[in-house]
Design a protein around this motif. Structure first.
Motif, PDB file in Angstrom:
ATOM      1  N   MET A 158      20.585  39.851  57.372  1.00  0.00           N
ATOM      2  CA  MET A 158      20.984  40.283  56.043  1.00  0.00           C
ATOM      3  C   MET A 158      22.392  40.808  56.094  1.00  0.00           C
ATOM      4  N   LEU A 159      23.296  40.215  55.393  1.00  0.00           N
ATOM      5  CA  LEU A 159      24.658  40.709  55.344  1.00  0.00           C
ATOM      6  C   LEU A 159      25.146  40.627  53.918  1.00  0.00           C
ATOM      7  N   LEU A 160      25.399  41.792  53.302  1.00  0.00           N
ATOM      8  CA  LEU A 160      25.792  41.778  51.906  1.00  0.00           C
ATOM      9  C   LEU A 160      27.291  41.646  51.705  1.00  0.00           C
ATOM     10  N   ILE A 161      28.066  41.700  52.791  1.00  0.00           N
ATOM     11  CA  ILE A 161      29.486  41.431  52.564  1.00  0.00           C
ATOM     12  C   ILE A 161      29.702  39.939  52.360  1.00  0.00           C
ATOM     13  N   CYS A 162      28.705  39.124  52.706  1.00  0.00           N
ATOM     14  CA  CYS A 162      28.747  37.700  52.440  1.00  0.00           C
ATOM     15  C   CYS A 162      27.368  37.276  51.989  1.00  0.00           C
ATOM     16  N   SER A 164      27.103  36.413  43.435  1.00  0.00           N
ATOM     17  CA  SER A 164      28.094  35.465  42.927  1.00  0.00           C
ATOM     18  C   SER A 164      29.459  35.791  43.515  1.00  0.00           C
ATOM     19  N   GLN A 165      30.374  34.838  43.409  1.00  0.00           N
ATOM     20  CA  GLN A 165      31.731  35.077  43.892  1.00  0.00           C
ATOM     21  C   GLN A 165      32.366  36.237  43.141  1.00  0.00           C
ATOM     22  N   ASN A 221      33.850  39.576  44.908  1.00  0.00           N
ATOM     23  CA  ASN A 221      35.227  40.013  44.680  1.00  0.00           C
ATOM     24  C   ASN A 221      35.277  41.443  44.140  1.00  0.00           C
ATOM     25  N   GLN A 222      34.340  41.763  43.251  1.00  0.00           N
ATOM     26  CA  GLN A 222      34.299  43.119  42.700  1.00  0.00           C
ATOM     27  C   GLN A 222      33.955  44.138  43.781  1.00  0.00           C
ATOM     28  N   PRO A 261      31.233  29.996  52.526  1.00  0.00           N
ATOM     29  CA  PRO A 261      32.437  29.493  53.173  1.00  0.00           C
ATOM     30  C   PRO A 261      33.752  30.027  52.620  1.00  0.00           C
ATOM     31  N   ASP A 262      33.718  30.971  51.677  1.00  0.00           N
ATOM     32  CA  ASP A 262      34.940  31.424  51.025  1.00  0.00           C
ATOM     33  C   ASP A 262      35.514  32.704  51.630  1.00  0.00           C
TER      34      ASP A 262
END
Length: 266
Positions: free
Chosen positions: A9-13, A193-194, A198-199, A247-248
């Motif tokens: 589980m990784l919430l930074i991605c 979502s992206q 970003n937020q 991948p972003d």
């Protein structure tokens, strides 16, 4: 010796939404597909209040901490984390937070809807204090922006835990190991979502500035993950799932570098 966390589980991605037919927890096989299918219609009628989410998340984190090697406060990891976040007990919006380290090899971190934030030792091994703090700021951003609460609600409604009698009642018994396992699988499949990512990155940047941390820390953390992934070897394998589903990261790192450049006047 570090083991692997019981769910990746990784919430930074954001993570992959693939749900395997069976997962194995504590030696027991759980048929997730069957569990999720059961009561799908009933899920539409269930409403979880913020108080319900906080209570259920608190119970879930008790289960997580009991089923993963949580380091003691006087360990090397515990002392290092306390030095970084010991002054942080409440964040924007009155959110009370608590921190802990899982002594596992995963290069991961995550937050839960009750304000719990857990850092994996594998991430602390490869990052500086400033970079770890940036990741923590990102997780706090997901909490403040209600991303975690919404993801947890969705996970709950996708799991068989929603069918537990009186599960949302304040007098209900705690969920079973199987139900918590299903929640873990569903929560691990949460995908931000992206825009949400970003937020959360932006919140991490603000968090770093307010706490006198390197404004480039979030960009450096993301770049370090990209470098580890591209380097091959054991450390690379620990973050393959993260990058295959999101991948972003390079674009996010570039965006955060530009934000720091603007702040520092470069």
């Amino acid at each position: 010796m570090k083991t692997r966390i019981i769910f990746a589980m990784l919430l930074i991605c954001a993570m992959s939404t693939t749900v395997h037919a069976q997962i194995k927890i504590g030696g027991k096989k759980i048929n997730v597909d069957k569990a999720v299918q059961a009561g799908t219609d009933a899920a539409k009628a269930i409403t979880l209040s913020d108080a319900d989410v906080i209570r259920l998340c608190g119970e879930y984190m008790e289960w997580m901490d009991a089923h993963n090697p949580l380091t003691s406060p006087d360990s090397e990891y515990g002392k290092r984390l306390a030095k970084m976040v010991g002054h942080i007990t409440e964040v924007e919006g009155g959110f009370k937070v608590n921190f802990g380290v899982y002594e596992v090899i995963d290069v991961n971190a995550f937050a839960c809807g009750d304000g719990s934030i857990r850092i994996c030792a594998g991430l602390m091994d490869v990052m500086t204090d400033d970079e770890v703090m940036a990741v923590i700021g990102h997780e706090i951003g997901h909490l403040v922006n209600t991303d975690v609460k919404d993801a947890w609600k969705s996970a709950y409604l996708r799991s068989a835990a929603k069918n537990a009698a009186g599960a949302v009642s304040s007098t209900a018994a705690k969920l079973t190991d199987s139900q918590y396992g299903e929640l873990a699988e569903a929560f691990a499949g949460a995908q931000f979502s992206q825009k949400q990512e970003n937020q959360a990155d932006d919140y991490a940047f603000k968090f770093c500035i307010e706490n006198d941390i390197d404004p480039y820390a979030m960009a450096k953390a993301l770049n370090k993950l990209v470098e580890l992934y591209n380097s091959g070897g054991e450390k690379s394998s620990r973050i393959q799932q993260m990058f295959s589903s999101h991948p972003d990261s390079e674009k996010r790192a570039k965006r955060m570098t530009e934000k720091a450049d603007k702040y520092t006047g470069k």
